[in-house]
Motif scaffolding. Sequence first.
Motif, PDB file in Angstrom:
ATOM      1  N   LEU A 175       0.829  -1.201   0.000  1.00  0.00           N
ATOM      2  CA  LEU A 175       0.000   0.000   0.000  1.00  0.00           C
ATOM      3  C   LEU A 175       0.866   1.254   0.000  1.00  0.00           C
ATOM      4  O   LEU A 175       0.613   2.205  -0.751  1.00  0.00           O
ATOM      5  CB  LEU A 175      -0.941  -0.027   1.213  1.00  0.00           C
ATOM      6  N   VAL A 176       1.906   1.265   0.828  1.00  0.00           N
ATOM      7  CA  VAL A 176       2.792   2.428   0.891  1.00  0.00           C
ATOM      8  C   VAL A 176       3.482   2.642  -0.453  1.00  0.00           C
ATOM      9  O   VAL A 176       3.577   3.776  -0.946  1.00  0.00           O
ATOM     10  CB  VAL A 176       3.821   2.255   2.026  1.00  0.00           C
ATOM     11  N   ALA A 177       3.956   1.561  -1.054  1.00  0.00           N
ATOM     12  CA  ALA A 177       4.617   1.684  -2.359  1.00  0.00           C
ATOM     13  C   ALA A 177       3.652   2.234  -3.409  1.00  0.00           C
ATOM     14  O   ALA A 177       4.033   3.067  -4.242  1.00  0.00           O
ATOM     15  CB  ALA A 177       5.158   0.327  -2.797  1.00  0.00           C
ATOM     16  N   LYS A 178       2.401   1.805  -3.367  1.00  0.00           N
ATOM     17  CA  LYS A 178       1.404   2.250  -4.349  1.00  0.00           C
ATOM     18  C   LYS A 178       1.120   3.742  -4.225  1.00  0.00           C
ATOM     19  O   LYS A 178       0.967   4.439  -5.235  1.00  0.00           O
ATOM     20  CB  LYS A 178       0.118   1.452  -4.163  1.00  0.00           C
ATOM     21  N   PHE A 179       1.084   4.256  -2.985  1.00  0.00           N
ATOM     22  CA  PHE A 179       0.649   5.627  -2.769  1.00  0.00           C
ATOM     23  C   PHE A 179       1.784   6.605  -2.434  1.00  0.00           C
ATOM     24  O   PHE A 179       1.529   7.793  -2.198  1.00  0.00           O
ATOM     25  CB  PHE A 179      -0.394   5.685  -1.647  1.00  0.00           C
ATOM     26  N   THR A 180       3.024   6.148  -2.433  1.00  0.00           N
ATOM     27  CA  THR A 180       4.131   7.053  -2.121  1.00  0.00           C
ATOM     28  C   THR A 180       4.155   8.241  -3.086  1.00  0.00           C
ATOM     29  O   THR A 180       4.070   8.083  -4.304  1.00  0.00           O
ATOM     30  CB  THR A 180       5.475   6.307  -2.203  1.00  0.00           C
ATOM     31  N   ASP A 181       4.280   9.419  -2.502  1.00  0.00           N
ATOM     32  CA  ASP A 181       4.332  10.650  -3.289  1.00  0.00           C
ATOM     33  C   ASP A 181       5.796  11.021  -3.515  1.00  0.00           C
ATOM     34  O   ASP A 181       6.507  11.401  -2.585  1.00  0.00           O
ATOM     35  CB  ASP A 181       3.603  11.774  -2.540  1.00  0.00           C
ATOM     36  N   ALA A 182       6.251  10.913  -4.749  1.00  0.00           N
ATOM     37  CA  ALA A 182       7.654  11.166  -5.058  1.00  0.00           C
ATOM     38  C   ALA A 182       7.999  12.652  -5.037  1.00  0.00           C
ATOM     39  O   ALA A 182       9.171  13.017  -4.913  1.00  0.00           O
ATOM     40  CB  ALA A 182       7.989  10.576  -6.429  1.00  0.00           C
ATOM     41  N   ALA A 183       7.001  13.507  -5.161  1.00  0.00           N
ATOM     42  CA  ALA A 183       7.254  14.953  -5.169  1.00  0.00           C
ATOM     43  C   ALA A 183       6.236  15.640  -4.263  1.00  0.00           C
ATOM     44  O   ALA A 183       5.350  16.368  -4.727  1.00  0.00           O
ATOM     45  CB  ALA A 183       7.170  15.498  -6.592  1.00  0.00           C
ATOM     46  N   PRO A 184       6.327  15.425  -2.960  1.00  0.00           N
ATOM     47  CA  PRO A 184       5.295  15.931  -2.049  1.00  0.00           C
ATOM     48  C   PRO A 184       5.373  17.439  -1.860  1.00  0.00           C
ATOM     49  O   PRO A 184       6.440  18.046  -1.957  1.00  0.00           O
ATOM     50  CB  PRO A 184       5.613  15.210  -0.739  1.00  0.00           C
ATOM     51  N   ALA A 185       4.228  18.018  -1.583  1.00  0.00           N
ATOM     52  CA  ALA A 185       4.153  19.427  -1.201  1.00  0.00           C
ATOM     53  C   ALA A 185       4.065  19.512   0.317  1.00  0.00           C
ATOM     54  O   ALA A 185       3.518  18.626   0.966  1.00  0.00           O
ATOM     55  CB  ALA A 185       2.935  20.089  -1.833  1.00  0.00           C
ATOM     56  N   TRP A 186       4.615  20.572   0.876  1.00  0.00           N
ATOM     57  CA  TRP A 186       4.526  20.767   2.326  1.00  0.00           C
ATOM     58  C   TRP A 186       3.052  20.927   2.721  1.00  0.00           C
ATOM     59  O   TRP A 186       2.284  21.560   1.988  1.00  0.00           O
ATOM     60  CB  TRP A 186       5.314  22.005   2.728  1.00  0.00           C
ATOM     61  N   PRO A 187       2.625  20.344   3.831  1.00  0.00           N
ATOM     62  CA  PRO A 187       1.213  20.458   4.220  1.00  0.00           C
ATOM     63  C   PRO A 187       0.767  21.913   4.326  1.00  0.00           C
ATOM     64  O   PRO A 187       1.443  22.736   4.947  1.00  0.00           O
ATOM     65  CB  PRO A 187       1.170  19.780   5.600  1.00  0.00           C
ATOM     66  N   GLU A 188      -0.346  22.215   3.688  1.00  0.00           N
ATOM     67  CA  GLU A 188      -0.928  23.559   3.784  1.00  0.00           C
ATOM     68  C   GLU A 188      -1.789  23.612   5.041  1.00  0.00           C
ATOM     69  O   GLU A 188      -2.782  22.901   5.148  1.00  0.00           O
ATOM     70  CB  GLU A 188      -1.764  23.871   2.551  1.00  0.00           C
ATOM     71  N   ILE A 189      -1.403  24.446   5.985  1.00  0.00           N
ATOM     72  CA  ILE A 189      -2.059  24.495   7.288  1.00  0.00           C
ATOM     73  C   ILE A 189      -2.857  25.792   7.423  1.00  0.00           C
ATOM     74  O   ILE A 189      -2.343  26.882   7.173  1.00  0.00           O
ATOM     75  CB  ILE A 189      -1.029  24.407   8.429  1.00  0.00           C
ATOM     76  N   ALA A 190      -4.115  25.656   7.797  1.00  0.00           N
ATOM     77  CA  ALA A 190      -4.967  26.825   8.021  1.00  0.00           C
ATOM     78  C   ALA A 190      -5.886  26.535   9.198  1.00  0.00           C
ATOM     79  O   ALA A 190      -6.493  25.467   9.269  1.00  0.00           O
ATOM     80  CB  ALA A 190      -5.790  27.141   6.775  1.00  0.00           C
ATOM     81  N   ALA A 191      -5.963  27.468  10.129  1.00  0.00           N
ATOM     82  CA  ALA A 191      -6.837  27.290  11.291  1.00  0.00           C
ATOM     83  C   ALA A 191      -8.293  27.261  10.839  1.00  0.00           C
ATOM     84  O   ALA A 191      -8.683  27.966   9.900  1.00  0.00           O
ATOM     85  CB  ALA A 191      -6.616  28.423  12.285  1.00  0.00           C
ATOM     86  N   TYR A 192      -9.078  26.435  11.513  1.00  0.00           N
ATOM     87  CA  TYR A 192     -10.494  26.384  11.187  1.00  0.00           C
ATOM     88  C   TYR A 192     -11.205  27.602  11.762  1.00  0.00           C
ATOM     89  O   TYR A 192     -10.882  28.068  12.848  1.00  0.00           O
ATOM     90  CB  TYR A 192     -11.125  25.107  11.739  1.00  0.00           C
ATOM     91  N   PRO A 193     -12.193  28.135  11.037  1.00  0.00           N
ATOM     92  CA  PRO A 193     -12.935  29.282  11.567  1.00  0.00           C
ATOM     93  C   PRO A 193     -13.723  28.889  12.807  1.00  0.00           C
ATOM     94  O   PRO A 193     -14.132  27.733  12.961  1.00  0.00           O
ATOM     95  CB  PRO A 193     -13.867  29.662  10.410  1.00  0.00           C
ATOM     96  N   ILE A 194     -13.913  29.836  13.690  1.00  0.00           N
ATOM     97  CA  ILE A 194     -14.693  29.586  14.897  1.00  0.00           C
ATOM     98  C   ILE A 194     -16.143  29.322  14.509  1.00  0.00           C
ATOM     99  O   ILE A 194     -16.711  29.991  13.654  1.00  0.00           O
ATOM    100  CB  ILE A 194     -14.603  30.799  15.844  1.00  0.00           C
ATOM    101  N   ASP A 195     -16.735  28.300  15.122  1.00  0.00           N
ATOM    102  CA  ASP A 195     -18.127  27.963  14.844  1.00  0.00           C
ATOM    103  C   ASP A 195     -19.023  29.115  15.298  1.00  0.00           C
ATOM    104  O   ASP A 195     -19.040  29.491  16.475  1.00  0.00           O
ATOM    105  CB  ASP A 195     -18.501  26.681  15.596  1.00  0.00           C
ATOM    106  N   ALA A 196     -19.753  29.691  14.353  1.00  0.00           N
ATOM    107  CA  ALA A 196     -20.590  30.848  14.656  1.00  0.00           C
ATOM    108  C   ALA A 196     -22.016  30.465  15.038  1.00  0.00           C
ATOM    109  O   ALA A 196     -22.872  31.335  15.203  1.00  0.00           O
ATOM    110  CB  ALA A 196     -20.618  31.784  13.453  1.00  0.00           C
ATOM    111  N   MET A 197     -22.294  29.150  15.190  1.00  0.00           N
ATOM    112  CA  MET A 197     -23.642  28.730  15.545  1.00  0.00           C
ATOM    113  C   MET A 197     -24.033  29.304  16.911  1.00  0.00           C
ATOM    114  O   MET A 197     -23.277  29.175  17.875  1.00  0.00           O
ATOM    115  CB  MET A 197     -23.718  27.207  15.584  1.00  0.00           C
TER     116      MET A 197
END
Length: 348
Positions: free
Chosen positions: A156-178
């Motif tokens: 499974l790892v061999a099948k899905f290995t990303d040879a050219a990965p991008a750095w994780p894009e991190i964004a805080a979740y908005p505060i729940d306005a409910m």
Amino acid sequence: MNAMTYSERAATLQTADQALRQTEPKLRIRDRALRLQVSEAELVAAECGVKATPLKGTAQAIFRDLAPLGEVMVLSRNEWCVHERHGEYEQIEAEKAIGMVLGADLDLRMFFNAWQSHFAVQEGERLSLQFFDGAGVAVHKIFMTANSNIAAYQALVAKFTDAAPAWPEIAAYPIDAMPRDAADPAALRAAWLALTDTHGFFPMLRKNQVSRLGALRAAGADLAQAVAIDAVETMLQQAADSELAIMCFVGNRGMVQIHSGPVKKLLRTGPWFNILDEKFNLHLNTTAIASCWIVNKPTVDGWVTSLEVYSESEELIVQFFGVRKPGVPELAAWRTLLENLCHTPLAQ
């Protein structure tokens, strides 16, 4: 200034993480991420204390290939509660934004829109697959065990290995306005009493524009009432003593993980109240509990009662039911146990 490359970002984090581990070697990766003011996904991507292989493709595609792994240990958690379950991935539905696993031991609900990055991780001899949301928070981890098919994991790892990965894009979740208070408690109560299925509860909250805990406060004590802060420990001890089968739900933005069955070994370790059974472990930080509620919902199969636990920020920590299936009334012994924790009679 040119943006840092993947390897440069990783090297910078490795230096900071190594310095932290030298002064506090017992910190877990989640806690190190908090100290360093980064996400856990970024520490994994940087291979801080682990070896990590970024995986390409969607989480759904990976999930559809999990069955050959055999018996694994799956872990899903939120900030205050950790749910661990041993079993095999069976009856996997992972084609759309919402997926399910409905096997004999693993019972999962996946909300894939929240899932963003995934890795194969090795920590010492321990192998795992780890999935993170858009804020870099772990939503689900799959650990290999002595009974796992390691060859299938490697394939499974061999099948899905990303040879050219991008750095994780991190964004805080908005505060729940409910809104936290019901604008029309009478209308909310009427909608609650009209429920025919527990799955209609969340849409009812959205329709009435109120948070979950706000609805509990407004519904009336026969439908929802606050009980003692230690109600979870009381319930679990009585369930264990009577060998009563329960259901335990722990969720985060991307996953709800469910255990069904009796619980046996209970143990407190500092602030954590634990279930330490052969196939199921739960770790609940009881110092984080701000309120506990008995919740009573009508269905076509009769009333269904639950014990719900909330944090100071009014987020759901963990939820318990008696074991039941659609079309079958809830266990009378479970209903009685919860009624005995109540101050006011529940609607019948």
